[in-house]
Design a protein around this motif. Structure first.
Motif, PDB file in Angstrom:
ATOM      1  N   LEU A 104       0.142   9.029   2.303  1.00  0.00           N
ATOM      2  CA  LEU A 104      -0.144   9.938   3.410  1.00  0.00           C
ATOM      3  C   LEU A 104       0.764  11.162   3.355  1.00  0.00           C
ATOM      4  N   LEU A 105       2.061  10.914   3.174  1.00  0.00           N
ATOM      5  CA  LEU A 105       3.020  12.015   3.152  1.00  0.00           C
ATOM      6  C   LEU A 105       2.777  12.933   1.961  1.00  0.00           C
ATOM      7  N   MET A 106       2.447  12.354   0.830  1.00  0.00           N
ATOM      8  CA  MET A 106       2.229  13.142  -0.387  1.00  0.00           C
ATOM      9  C   MET A 106       1.111  14.170  -0.187  1.00  0.00           C
ATOM     10  N   PHE A 107       0.043  13.770   0.513  1.00  0.00           N
ATOM     11  CA  PHE A 107      -1.119  14.636   0.631  1.00  0.00           C
ATOM     12  C   PHE A 107      -1.196  15.403   1.954  1.00  0.00           C
ATOM     13  N   LEU A 108      -0.554  14.913   2.995  1.00  0.00           N
ATOM     14  CA  LEU A 108      -0.725  15.529   4.308  1.00  0.00           C
ATOM     15  C   LEU A 108       0.515  16.229   4.829  1.00  0.00           C
ATOM     16  N   ASP A 109       1.655  16.085   4.170  1.00  0.00           N
ATOM     17  CA  ASP A 109       2.886  16.729   4.618  1.00  0.00           C
ATOM     18  C   ASP A 109       3.171  17.942   3.738  1.00  0.00           C
TER      19      ASP A 109
ATOM     20  N   HIS B  87      -5.390  -6.204  -4.047  1.00  0.00           N
ATOM     21  CA  HIS B  87      -5.622  -6.655  -2.669  1.00  0.00           C
ATOM     22  C   HIS B  87      -6.968  -6.124  -2.171  1.00  0.00           C
ATOM     23  N   PRO B  88      -8.058  -6.588  -2.763  1.00  0.00           N
ATOM     24  CA  PRO B  88      -9.374  -6.044  -2.393  1.00  0.00           C
ATOM     25  C   PRO B  88      -9.793  -6.371  -0.967  1.00  0.00           C
ATOM     26  N   ASP B  89      -9.142  -7.353  -0.337  1.00  0.00           N
ATOM     27  CA  ASP B  89      -9.534  -7.769   1.005  1.00  0.00           C
ATOM     28  C   ASP B  89      -8.600  -7.216   2.077  1.00  0.00           C
TER      29      ASP B  89
ATOM     30  N   ARG C 273       0.831  -1.213   0.000  1.00  0.00           N
ATOM     31  CA  ARG C 273       0.000   0.000   0.000  1.00  0.00           C
ATOM     32  C   ARG C 273       0.865   1.262   0.000  1.00  0.00           C
ATOM     33  N   LEU C 274       2.114   1.120  -0.481  1.00  0.00           N
ATOM     34  CA  LEU C 274       3.077   2.207  -0.604  1.00  0.00           C
ATOM     35  C   LEU C 274       3.603   2.682   0.744  1.00  0.00           C
ATOM     36  N   ASP C 275       3.651   1.776   1.721  1.00  0.00           N
ATOM     37  CA  ASP C 275       4.377   2.062   2.955  1.00  0.00           C
ATOM     38  C   ASP C 275       5.875   2.061   2.656  1.00  0.00           C
ATOM     39  N   ILE C 276       6.627   2.956   3.290  1.00  0.00           N
ATOM     40  CA  ILE C 276       8.082   2.994   3.138  1.00  0.00           C
ATOM     41  C   ILE C 276       8.657   1.976   4.130  1.00  0.00           C
ATOM     42  N   LEU C 277       9.092   0.833   3.634  1.00  0.00           N
ATOM     43  CA  LEU C 277       9.544  -0.263   4.489  1.00  0.00           C
ATOM     44  C   LEU C 277      11.033  -0.185   4.797  1.00  0.00           C
TER      45      LEU C 277
ATOM     46  N   SER D 180      -8.039  -0.153   2.784  1.00  0.00           N
ATOM     47  CA  SER D 180      -9.332   0.518   2.953  1.00  0.00           C
ATOM     48  C   SER D 180      -9.239   1.608   4.012  1.00  0.00           C
ATOM     49  N   ALA D 181      -8.508   1.327   5.103  1.00  0.00           N
ATOM     50  CA  ALA D 181      -8.353   2.324   6.160  1.00  0.00           C
ATOM     51  C   ALA D 181      -7.576   3.534   5.663  1.00  0.00           C
ATOM     52  N   LEU D 182      -6.538   3.288   4.860  1.00  0.00           N
ATOM     53  CA  LEU D 182      -5.740   4.378   4.299  1.00  0.00           C
ATOM     54  C   LEU D 182      -6.590   5.264   3.384  1.00  0.00           C
ATOM     55  N   VAL D 183      -7.353   4.631   2.506  1.00  0.00           N
ATOM     56  CA  VAL D 183      -8.219   5.392   1.597  1.00  0.00           C
ATOM     57  C   VAL D 183      -9.256   6.183   2.383  1.00  0.00           C
ATOM     58  N   GLY D 184      -9.813   5.572   3.426  1.00  0.00           N
ATOM     59  CA  GLY D 184     -10.815   6.257   4.238  1.00  0.00           C
ATOM     60  C   GLY D 184     -10.257   7.481   4.930  1.00  0.00           C
ATOM     61  N   GLU D 185      -9.074   7.341   5.515  1.00  0.00           N
ATOM     62  CA  GLU D 185      -8.464   8.486   6.214  1.00  0.00           C
ATOM     63  C   GLU D 185      -8.161   9.631   5.250  1.00  0.00           C
ATOM     64  N   LEU D 186      -7.563   9.284   4.111  1.00  0.00           N
ATOM     65  CA  LEU D 186      -7.200  10.326   3.155  1.00  0.00           C
ATOM     66  C   LEU D 186      -8.434  10.986   2.540  1.00  0.00           C
ATOM     67  N   SER D 187      -9.482  10.203   2.341  1.00  0.00           N
ATOM     68  CA  SER D 187     -10.709  10.773   1.774  1.00  0.00           C
ATOM     69  C   SER D 187     -11.318  11.812   2.713  1.00  0.00           C
ATOM     70  N   ILE D 188     -11.133  11.611   4.011  1.00  0.00           N
ATOM     71  CA  ILE D 188     -11.659  12.559   5.005  1.00  0.00           C
ATOM     72  C   ILE D 188     -10.765  13.787   5.118  1.00  0.00           C
ATOM     73  N   LYS D 189      -9.450  13.563   5.106  1.00  0.00           N
ATOM     74  CA  LYS D 189      -8.511  14.645   5.412  1.00  0.00           C
ATOM     75  C   LYS D 189      -8.066  15.449   4.189  1.00  0.00           C
ATOM     76  N   SER D 190      -8.211  14.895   2.988  1.00  0.00           N
ATOM     77  CA  SER D 190      -7.701  15.588   1.807  1.00  0.00           C
ATOM     78  C   SER D 190      -8.744  15.627   0.695  1.00  0.00           C
TER      79      SER D 190
END
Length: 289
Positions: free
Chosen positions: A165-170, A198-200, A136-140, A205-215
């Motif tokens: 997250l960083l792209m849109f919130l930083d 990875h539909p499941d 999900r594009l986490d920096i590992l 889904s949590a990442l998309v939900g947070e970004l949809s609210i904040k950005s």
């Protein structure tokens, strides 16, 4: 079928229907040589035009866009991909959404770990900036060059080390990328592709939900249903220490994983290469490095 499996099917059908609509509305009937009959109240092709181009009945195509419980064959999906002028990544996405997997994944994806050999590669390419991204594009994992150029993930809480997250919130990254709107669009399109693979995965889904609210910008881009799988390209940065720097990058799939290795490089002998080496030197001399 249990409730969880039914929910997964519903999500996949809704995504499939929304993707069809988004791609249909993107097309220009004039460019496709379709006759201009009457006033078009909405952009793009009409449903009956897509059905005609794909060789399916209008009723069947309408039901597909309504998210009915249908299972289109590979032949139908291929015809739809052609009618909608889908690129390779978009076609793959269409097939992933349109075909019911034989065995839905029931287990939650585990913690992603970077193999030692992959970490060694990050060190070997120094001072070229490089990082390993998860599904999900986490920096590992990352090297010093990445910390010097973009951001030092060590200074970011572990649960927030995510490129979207960083792209849109930083705000700092918004200033760093010389063409932020283009890079932001490509990042969302890459996340959309990951969601299709990875539909499941509840973490996506949590990442998309947070970004949809904040950005609002993310929300708008996500609604476009763009899908891209970038393997190579060029980015320009307005770095506060060395100014404008243009770098090429390669996205390399890490074998037997959902991870991707991204490596930036400069043209040998160019001012960009000199700036990259200077940046590495400056970063090494700072206390946090």
């Amino acid at each position: 079928m249990d409730g969880t499996a039914a929910d997964r099917r519903d999500v996949r059908r809704r995504e499939f229907a929304a993707f069809l609509r988004a791609r249909r509305e993107r097309l220009d009937p004039v460019e496709l040589g379709l006759p201009q009959v009457g006033h078009r109240r909405t952009p793009g092709l009409r449903r009956e035009e897509v059905a005609q181009l794909a060789g399916v009945s209008v009723d069947y195509y309408v039901r597909l866009e309504q998210g009915r419980d249908l299972r289109p064959s590979a032949t139908v999906l291929d015809a739809l991909a052609g009618a909608l002028q889908l690129a390779a990544a978009e076609r793959d996405h269409l097939f992933r959404l349109g075909r019911t997997p034989p065995e839905p994944r029931r287990s939650t994806p585990g913690v992603e770990r970077v193999r030692p050999v992959t970490r060694r590669l990050l060190e070997l390419v120094e001072p070229a900036p490089a990082a390993v991204y998860g599904r999900r594009l986490d920096i590992l994992a990352w090297n010093r060059g990445f910390s010097a150029l973009i951001i030092d993930p060590a200074l970011v809480p572990a649960g927030r080390r995510n490129m979207v997250l960083l792209m849109f919130l930083d705000p700092a990254l918004r200033e760093l990328y010389a063409h932020w709107p283009t890079y932001a669009r490509d990042t969302v399109a890459a996340l959309r592709g990951a969601a299709g693979r990875h539909p499941d995965d509840p973490s996506i889904s949590a990442l998309v939900g947070e970004l949809s609210i904040k950005s609002p910008e993310f929300r708008t881009l996500w609604s476009r249903h763009d899908v891209r799988e970038k393997s190579t390209g060029r980015k320009e940065f307005d770095h506060p220490l060395v100014g404008r720097i243009a770098l090429d990058y390669e996205m390399l799939a890490v074998p037997n994983s959902d991870q991707t290795l991204q490596v930036y490089s400069a043209v040998p002998g160019s001012p960009d290469e000199a700036a990259l080496r200077l940046l590495a030197t400056l970063h090494a001399s700072t206390p946090h490095a």
